[in-house]
Design an enzyme around this catalytic site. Structure first.
Site, PDB file in Angstrom:
ATOM      1  N   ASP A   8       0.859  -1.178   0.000  1.00  0.00           N
ATOM      2  CA  ASP A   8       0.000   0.000   0.000  1.00  0.00           C
ATOM      3  C   ASP A   8       0.895   1.228   0.000  1.00  0.00           C
ATOM      4  O   ASP A   8       2.119   1.108  -0.148  1.00  0.00           O
ATOM      5  CB  ASP A   8      -0.983  -0.025   1.177  1.00  0.00           C
ATOM      6  CG  ASP A   8      -0.311   0.160   2.532  1.00  0.00           C
ATOM      7  OD1 ASP A   8       0.942   0.227   2.598  1.00  0.00           O
ATOM      8  OD2 ASP A   8      -1.034   0.238   3.536  1.00  0.00           O
ATOM      9  N   CYS A  65       3.224  -3.186   4.055  1.00  0.00           N
ATOM     10  CA  CYS A  65       2.395  -2.058   4.446  1.00  0.00           C
ATOM     11  C   CYS A  65       3.081  -1.398   5.635  1.00  0.00           C
ATOM     12  O   CYS A  65       4.208  -1.765   5.972  1.00  0.00           O
ATOM     13  CB  CYS A  65       0.940  -2.467   4.739  1.00  0.00           C
ATOM     14  SG  CYS A  65       0.675  -3.483   6.193  1.00  0.00           S
ATOM     15  N   THR A  67       2.631  -1.588   8.896  1.00  0.00           N
ATOM     16  CA  THR A  67       2.950  -2.532   9.972  1.00  0.00           C
ATOM     17  C   THR A  67       3.312  -3.917   9.457  1.00  0.00           C
ATOM     18  O   THR A  67       3.955  -4.690  10.166  1.00  0.00           O
ATOM     19  CB  THR A  67       1.759  -2.708  10.932  1.00  0.00           C
ATOM     20  OG1 THR A  67       0.682  -3.319  10.218  1.00  0.00           O
ATOM     21  CG2 THR A  67       1.345  -1.389  11.542  1.00  0.00           C
ATOM     22  N   HIS A  98      10.850 -23.864   8.723  1.00  0.00           N
ATOM     23  CA  HIS A  98       9.873 -24.609   9.514  1.00  0.00           C
ATOM     24  C   HIS A  98       8.457 -24.558   8.976  1.00  0.00           C
ATOM     25  O   HIS A  98       7.686 -25.487   9.210  1.00  0.00           O
ATOM     26  CB  HIS A  98       9.862 -24.089  10.951  1.00  0.00           C
ATOM     27  CG  HIS A  98      11.135 -24.341  11.683  1.00  0.00           C
ATOM     28  ND1 HIS A  98      11.295 -24.015  13.006  1.00  0.00           N
ATOM     29  CD2 HIS A  98      12.316 -24.872  11.286  1.00  0.00           C
ATOM     30  CE1 HIS A  98      12.511 -24.340  13.404  1.00  0.00           C
ATOM     31  NE2 HIS A  98      13.160 -24.852  12.367  1.00  0.00           N
ATOM     32  N   HIS A 133       8.518 -30.884  10.101  1.00  0.00           N
ATOM     33  CA  HIS A 133       7.859 -29.641   9.713  1.00  0.00           C
ATOM     34  C   HIS A 133       6.857 -29.869   8.580  1.00  0.00           C
ATOM     35  O   HIS A 133       5.843 -29.180   8.500  1.00  0.00           O
ATOM     36  CB  HIS A 133       8.888 -28.585   9.311  1.00  0.00           C
ATOM     37  CG  HIS A 133       9.893 -28.316  10.382  1.00  0.00           C
ATOM     38  ND1 HIS A 133       9.563 -27.790  11.613  1.00  0.00           N
ATOM     39  CD2 HIS A 133      11.232 -28.527  10.412  1.00  0.00           C
ATOM     40  CE1 HIS A 133      10.648 -27.670  12.352  1.00  0.00           C
ATOM     41  NE2 HIS A 133      11.681 -28.116  11.641  1.00  0.00           N
TER      42      HIS A 133
END
Length: 145
Positions: A8, A65, A67, A98, A133
């Site tokens: 964004d 973005c 965050t 993992h 995994h």
């Protein structure tokens, strides 16, 4: 490697820096937007990048973005996507080893360009370990139905 990228307005400048770095390293980039600093909605671009990865058009994806959280949630709504929100290189490595993450989300408001570049390098160069995994990744994928 062909890599889908989406962001964004809050992640635009970091996306452009990473895109330049990856292109110089010989990677092919599918830029899913945004293409400016104009305010926009991150789910649109997170979904577009995720669909490029889920379809097989791109091998991996990078979404950004402010965050990294919202765009990672949007990407993870697409079936077949395992997008990990990472804040350091160890997380970028371990999400591949993992979790076989096929996308990474970065918060441009919290991650500087040097660290972001190192995280992307770790994410793209690390292979999935498989073994125990693989069973766990299969269990996660089964949740999608």
């Amino acid at each position: 490697m062909k890599i889908a990228m989406g962001c964004d307005h809050g992640g635009y400048e970091l996306k452009e820096m990473i895109k330049k770095q990856l292109t110089e390293q010989g990677h092919e980039i599918k830029d899913c937007g945004t293409y400016s600093l104009e305010s926009c909605d991150y789910p649109v671009f997170g979904e577009a990048a995720a669909r490029a990865v889920a379809s097989g058009e791109c091998e991996r994806g990078i979404v950004i973005c402010t965050t990294g959280i919202g765009i990672s949630i949007a990407a993870n709504k697409v079936k077949g996507i395992r997008c990990a929100h990472c804040a350091d290189t160890l997380e970028a490595t371990l999400c591949r080893q993992h979790n076989n993450a096929n996308m990474i989300a970065i918060g441009a408001g919290f991650t500087g360009p040097k660290l972001a570049g190192e995280m992307v390098r770790s994410f793209l160069s690390t292979e999935f370990e498989g073994g125990r995994h693989a069973r766990r990744v299969a269990l996660m994928d089964a949740i999608e139905g």
